[in-house]
Motif scaffolding. Structure first.
Motif: not given
Length: 162
Positions: A36-38, A40, A58, A62, A97-98, A101, A105-106
């Motif tokens: 999800w983090i990667c 996004l 990010s 991820g 990272s935004n 995510g 994601g966090t």
């Protein structure tokens, strides 16, 4: 027909044994959080909160979280380190990272890291411990307290050896 059902049961049984011998759910949450983090930052700019410098960390965070989730699956003795690092990276992703995510994601990473760290392998209880003839049972005197039960998991450092 009977052969295919038997094969299906064997596969299901093997899958269950494999899944129960490792921190499966923690690794799965870590892989999902990393994906999800990667992914996004690779979304269209309309979806992104911020583009540029935030894109590189990010993707790196991820990928590292995905690798840590796979490490927990395929090398269960490393689950403690993988769990702590997953939790730390998921927390860092919140800032780098935004919003990690968009917080999804966090949260997945923190839950996955906690599950990896908390997982313990299940072993069956040893039979024959605590009998009257055992060397731990005192003879001729009243016991002050009940003897502690054996540890329910494998102790790699050997602290509880008798």
């Amino acid at each position: 027909m009977l052969l295919s059902r038997r094969q299906g049961r064997q596969r299901t049984g093997r899958w269950r044994r494999w899944r129960r011998q490792r921190p499966f759910w923690g690794g799965l949450f870590a892989v999902l959080a990393g994906a999800w983090i990667c992914v996004l930052p690779l979304a269209p700019l309309k979806v992104m909160l911020q583009q540029g410098v935030a894109g590189i960390p990010s993707v790196l965070m991820g990928v590292v979280m995905i690798v840590l989730g796979l490490t927990a699956w395929f090398s269960p003795p490393q689950r403690n380190l993988a769990g702590v690092l997953t939790t730390l990276i998921a927390t860092a992703a919140l800032v780098l990272s935004n919003l990690g995510g968009f917080l999804i994601g966090t949260l997945l990473g923190i839950v996955g890291g906690g599950l990896m760290f908390a997982w313990q392998p299940h072993t069956t209880a040893r039979r024959g411990t605590g009998s009257a003839g055992s060397p731990t049972a005192p003879t001729g005197s009243a016991p002050e307290s009940a003897p502690s039960p054996p540890t329910p998991h494998h102790d790699p450092q050997g602290a509880h050896q008798s």
